[in-house]
Structure formats: structure tokens, C-alpha cells
Motif scaffolding. Sequence first.
Motif, mmCIF file in Angstrom:
data_model
loop_
_atom_site.group_PDB
_atom_site.id
_atom_site.type_symbol
_atom_site.label_atom_id
_atom_site.label_comp_id
_atom_site.label_asym_id
_atom_site.label_seq_id
_atom_site.Cartn_x
_atom_site.Cartn_y
_atom_site.Cartn_z
ATOM 1 N N ALA A 167 0.781 -1.110 -0.150
ATOM 2 C CA ALA A 167 -0.105 0.078 0.029
ATOM 3 C C ALA A 167 0.869 1.303 0.015
ATOM 4 C CB ALA A 167 -0.774 0.024 1.312
ATOM 5 N N GLY A 168 2.111 1.259 0.611
ATOM 6 C CA GLY A 168 2.700 2.261 0.727
ATOM 7 C C GLY A 168 4.117 2.171 -0.453
ATOM 8 N N ASN A 169 4.011 1.653 -1.664
ATOM 9 C CA ASN A 169 4.674 1.473 -2.482
ATOM 10 C C ASN A 169 5.128 3.126 -3.126
ATOM 11 O OD1 ASN A 169 6.578 0.651 -4.486
ATOM 12 N ND2 ASN A 169 4.907 0.457 -5.950
ATOM 13 N N GLN A 170 6.165 3.482 -3.141
ATOM 14 C CA GLN A 170 6.709 4.886 -3.575
ATOM 15 C C GLN A 170 6.112 6.030 -2.874
ATOM 16 O OE1 GLN A 170 5.808 4.582 -7.835
ATOM 17 N NE2 GLN A 170 7.963 4.519 -8.258
ATOM 18 N N SER A 171 5.225 5.882 -1.650
ATOM 19 C CA SER A 171 4.483 6.668 -0.819
ATOM 20 C C SER A 171 5.152 6.306 0.668
ATOM 21 C CB SER A 171 3.168 6.366 -0.941
ATOM 22 O OG SER A 171 2.760 6.519 -2.247
ATOM 23 N N PRO A 172 6.512 6.753 0.731
ATOM 24 C CA PRO A 172 6.948 6.588 2.354
ATOM 25 C C PRO A 172 6.347 7.546 3.250
ATOM 26 C CG PRO A 172 8.545 7.827 0.927
ATOM 27 C CD PRO A 172 7.364 7.178 -0.058
ATOM 28 N N LEU A 173 5.972 8.796 2.763
ATOM 29 C CA LEU A 173 5.228 9.540 3.699
ATOM 30 C C LEU A 173 3.901 9.179 4.192
ATOM 31 C CD1 LEU A 173 5.498 12.340 5.257
ATOM 32 C CD2 LEU A 173 4.610 13.554 3.107
ATOM 33 N N LEU A 174 3.070 8.427 3.232
ATOM 34 C CA LEU A 174 1.819 7.967 3.391
ATOM 35 C C LEU A 174 1.968 6.915 4.664
ATOM 36 C CD1 LEU A 174 -0.890 8.862 2.304
ATOM 37 C CD2 LEU A 174 -0.689 6.350 1.272
ATOM 38 N N VAL A 175 3.056 6.144 4.719
ATOM 39 C CA VAL A 175 3.184 5.063 5.700
ATOM 40 C C VAL A 175 3.757 5.798 6.883
ATOM 41 C CG1 VAL A 175 4.514 3.212 6.408
ATOM 42 C CG2 VAL A 175 4.002 3.354 4.072
ATOM 43 N N GLN A 176 4.467 6.741 6.828
ATOM 44 C CA GLN A 176 4.899 7.629 8.027
ATOM 45 C C GLN A 176 3.775 8.167 8.765
ATOM 46 O OE1 GLN A 176 8.106 10.195 7.342
ATOM 47 N NE2 GLN A 176 7.451 11.823 8.904
ATOM 48 N N ARG A 177 2.805 8.846 8.012
ATOM 49 C CA ARG A 177 1.844 9.546 8.693
ATOM 50 C C ARG A 177 0.851 8.739 9.204
ATOM 51 N NH1 ARG A 177 0.411 14.204 4.067
ATOM 52 N NH2 ARG A 177 2.464 15.714 4.873
ATOM 53 N N ALA A 178 0.493 7.222 8.605
ATOM 54 C CA ALA A 178 -0.379 6.598 9.119
ATOM 55 C C ALA A 178 0.137 5.859 10.571
ATOM 56 C CB ALA A 178 -0.263 5.277 8.206
ATOM 57 N N ASN A 179 1.585 5.682 10.733
ATOM 58 C CA ASN A 179 2.087 5.202 11.935
ATOM 59 C C ASN A 179 2.234 6.080 12.974
ATOM 60 O OD1 ASN A 179 2.521 2.627 10.624
ATOM 61 N ND2 ASN A 179 4.709 3.327 10.013
ATOM 62 N N ASN A 180 2.210 7.462 12.448
ATOM 63 C CA ASN A 180 1.928 8.608 13.598
ATOM 64 C C ASN A 180 0.747 9.129 13.904
ATOM 65 O OD1 ASN A 180 5.081 8.512 13.558
ATOM 66 N ND2 ASN A 180 5.187 9.977 11.832
ATOM 67 N N GLY A 181 -0.474 8.536 13.258
ATOM 68 C CA GLY A 181 -1.714 9.218 13.705
ATOM 69 C C GLY A 181 -2.095 10.527 13.120
ATOM 70 N N TYR A 182 -1.299 10.690 11.937
ATOM 71 C CA TYR A 182 -1.528 12.081 11.139
ATOM 72 C C TYR A 182 -3.012 11.865 10.632
ATOM 73 C CZ TYR A 182 -0.948 15.730 7.705
ATOM 74 O OH TYR A 182 -1.116 16.786 7.094
ATOM 75 N N ASN A 183 -3.867 13.108 10.763
ATOM 76 C CA ASN A 183 -5.137 13.125 10.357
ATOM 77 C C ASN A 183 -5.545 14.657 9.562
ATOM 78 O OD1 ASN A 183 -7.872 11.801 9.956
ATOM 79 N ND2 ASN A 183 -8.328 13.717 11.140
ATOM 80 N N PHE A 184 -5.684 14.784 8.301
ATOM 81 C CA PHE A 184 -5.959 16.127 7.843
ATOM 82 C C PHE A 184 -7.540 16.212 7.715
ATOM 83 C CE2 PHE A 184 -6.289 19.356 4.666
ATOM 84 C CZ PHE A 184 -5.473 20.392 5.048
#
Length: 584
Positions: A297-314
Motif C-alpha cells: 500500500a505504501g509503494n513509492q509513498s513513504p510519507l503515507l506510511v509515516q503519517r499512518a504510523n504517527n496518527g496523522y489526520n488532515f
Amino acid sequence: MSSEKIAKSGFLIRKKLAVLFLFSSVAVFAQQGKEVSGKITNNKQAPVPNATVKEEGTENSVTTDAEGNFIIKLLKDQSSLSVENEGFQSQIIPVNNRSFISVPLKEEKTKSIEQIVLVGYGSVKKSDLTGSVNTLSTDKIIERNTTSALEGIQGSMPGVQITSNSGRVGDGFKMTIRGNNSLISSGNPLYVVDGVPTDNIDFLNPQDIARMDILKDASSAAIYGSRGASGVVLVTTKNGATVKSGVSVSLETSYGVRTAARLPKMMSGEEWWRFHQAAYLSANPMTQTPAQLATLAGNQSPLLVQRANNGYNFDWYDAVLQPGSTQNHYINVSGRSEGGLGYNLSFGIQGNEGIIANDSNDKYTFKLGINHKINSKFTTGANITVARTVTEYGSDLAMRSAFSFSPLISPYAVDANGNDIPGQLFLLPGKLTYPDGSWAINKTSTINPLLEIANSRQNERVWQTLGNLFFQYQPKKWLSLKTTFSAGFSNSRLGISNTAETNVGIALNRLNSASVGKTENFNYTWDNQIDIKHTFKDVHDVSLLLLQSIYSNEEESSYGYSNGQPFNSEFYNLGFGLQSSYQL
């Protein structure tokens, strides 16, 4: 008896008879040529203007002034006066040698404005109506304090559906009567404002409307032919016919706030991440570990994985939506002069700010209605409405785009550590890169909705003028002859511009584009009608309408388009675009 005495007696008898005949003549003819004055009032002792006072058995009649006073010169001896006025019981009053007569009129209990329904070019009692018609009074139209007449009557009538065209404040509302009945036409009803056919009534100030009649079936709207196939909405604006004597001035002002309501609950960042990973499940999901799913799911999207792990929510709702506002300022001057001239003058300013940026609607209206009852038989009047509307439609794609974005994606560019840089918008948030050009997120190619809002513009300016002039002659209570000339004029200009940083600009390989469309319309209607309504023996009603109508409609339109302007000049300089892109 001597002949001399007989002669004297005869002389005395003749003398007495002559004197008696002289006094009798005075008594008989004293009323003829006499002026009688009086005052007509209602049951609350208030004056009744424009009441008809008629000498019975003659055509001699006068009309009361604004204070209910009248003066009539009698033509017959032993006269009686009949007093009539709409909404009151008629009375016949013997003069009986009086020089001043006070007449209190009793209100007619069996008649009211709600019982009279407008149908085409005439009116009928509601009890005699065979078609389906709904009537709304001014109180019903303005009770919700909206700036749109259609918005104000939503849900007020069975069989009539009123919906917002898009949610933008300038897009107006659509009325559908008894469902869509055509696969080709728009299904919009025919609007007739003071005798002038129009496409809509969005330009009207609801406070200028006196009544609205919706003709819902074929029998009611048949007189309008194919134009009324989807129903007819008859709008009557306020005029001087029903105003009271004296001068009345009213001022109304209001301000309100609008917010988005009943919004669907969006996923949180954590919920969306689980949902997104489900798209990468294989045919044998039990063989996949959570780490493998996250990697796919996070292929070529490292920031997406990072945000998911950090509880990011916009919160995209908060980014795109804003509190809107609505304001209404209205002044009205009405009254009736001593000569019987009634007038109704108003000026209104209405403003709406939408719930997204660059979405607004400003409306300025002027209304004048006059009515003059010259005497008991002749009436004339005129109405004119002038409206100017300036609308900023904003983007019609931004909200849709914003609500489709993941809560793990923001509209901003990021630094090398993946932190948002507030205020620095990124064109394609779903194709986000780090400052070195490497992928931070490689997902959707949707345009940043905040850039779409800031760089697209749809501006419309409309002038709308309509009015009518009528003259009516009523020789008998049951016979009326009327001629009416109605005309409408509208001039509109719609300018659209999109820079390279919009959906349209991306589709044009990042080029600016603009277009301007102009439309001018003039129509007029001349109606001549004879209306007969007579009741025989209080049981048999006869109604006959003879009508001649002439209708003319002229419309001119123009359109210009170009793209490739070197800078954003909006839609004011189409000539700056590439010549190969010109469209006319």
C-alpha cells in the motif's frame, strides 16, 4: 249667494290651490340638483377609500377619496344611494332630504383573498376551481427570511419539488411540478411575472412578491399552450391597488450565518489506511502479513506510511469550507393620495457569501407599482421591476475533489523530513515529492482543491427589467374590458477563466484559458380581453373570457474563447491567447 261672492270664493280657492301646488312643487323637486356629501367607514370607523357611491336608477356615480369622503350631485328626486366596495357588503341608503350621510360598511364574511385563484388570464373562486392550483401569499413566501423566493417555499406545496441546483449560492433553485414529464426538455415550469414570461425568478426580491399561483395540471395551464407543458408559475408583485391611505414607510434589515449541514462523517487517517490496504489483499489473504500489506500500500509513498504510523489526520472539510453569510436590507414606501392614486415603491439589497471561497451573490432590486382608480368604471396602473445581479460561482469541482482526498494527504508541500509547509500549496497533493524530487506520496493525480478555488473564476452579471401597463373599463359589475402591455428585457454576461493550475489548465497542458458569453433578450406581450362573470338568481354562474394575445421574443447571443495567454488576465483580454485557439 250673489255672483260677486261666488267669484271671490272661486278666486280664494284658486289662490289656495296655487299656493298649495307651489309648496308641493318645492317638496317634490327639492332633491333634484342637490349636492349630498358623506363619509364611508368600516366597522372600526376607519375610512374606506375607493368605494363607489352611485345614485340608484342612473349612471351617476363617484368614488370616495383617501379619507372615505364623497360629494355627489343628485339627478333625480326621491333618490337613494348605493355604496359598494370589494370586501364589503353593498348597501342602499335613501337620501331623505339629508345633505350629509355617514355610511358604515360591514365586511363581507364569505369572501377573502384566499378564495380567489388566478388561472391564466383570469381568476375564479376556489370553490369553482376544477384544476389543480396552489396559491401562496406574501407572508408564506417571506416567513423563512431567505433571499430566494423558491428557497422560501420549499416543502410548502404537494406535488412541487424544489431543489438546489448545485449548492453554490448563485446557482439558484429548480422547481419540478409533478415530476419530469419529458426526456428532451429541461422540465422547468413557465414563470410569468406580472404578465412577462421569464426563465426563472431568482432575480426577484421575495419581499416584492404579493402572491404566487402554481398551475399544476394541463387544464389549468392549457391557455399557455406548449410553453406550460411542465406547469406554470404566476407571480404577482406588489402594486398600489391594495395600499391604504396616507404614507407608510418600512425598513427591514437582517444578517445571518450559513454553515454546511448534514455532512457525511469522513474516515480518520487510521481508518482510511486500513481501508486502503484492503485493496492490496491477494486471492489468499491469510498468507499476507500486515507488514507485507503496508509495503504494498505504501509503494513509492513513504510519507503515507509515516503519517499512518504517527496518527496523522488532515481535515479537508476545515480546509475547504468556511462560514457563509446572508444579509437582506429592504425599504418600502407605500400609500394612497387623495385623488385615489395608490403607489408601492421599494428598494432592496441582498448579499450571500457561500461556504467556499469565491462563491458569492449580490442582488440589487428596484420595484415600483402604481394603481389609479379614475372613477367607478375606469382603472389604470403600471408595474416595473429592475434587478441587477452579480454572481461569483467559484469552482464547481473543488468540493468534490477535497472530499475524495485521503486524510493522510494535505494540500501543502513538505520539507525533507516530511513536515508540512503551511501556506505553500502543492499542485498535485497525491503526487507529492520531497524537495529533492523523490516521491513522498505517489497516488491520485487530483488537482489541489485550494488551488482550483484560487485560480478559477466564473463571474456573471445580469440586468433584468420587466413591467406592464394596463387600462381597464368596467361598464357593468359583471363586464370588464382590459388591455395590458407587458415587456421584459435582460442582458447577461458570463466570464470564465482558468489558470494553468486548475483542472482545465492541466487538461490543456498547463495553459491559461478564458471565455466570455453574452446574451440579450427582449420580449413583449399585448393582451386584450373581455371578461364576463354573471350570476343569475344567486345560483347560476356564467363565466366567459375572450382573449387576443400577441407575443414576440427576440434573443441575441455571442461567445468568445481563447487559451494560451502568457499571464492570467482572467476573461478581459481574450486577444492575448493563441490565435489558433480562438473560438467565436
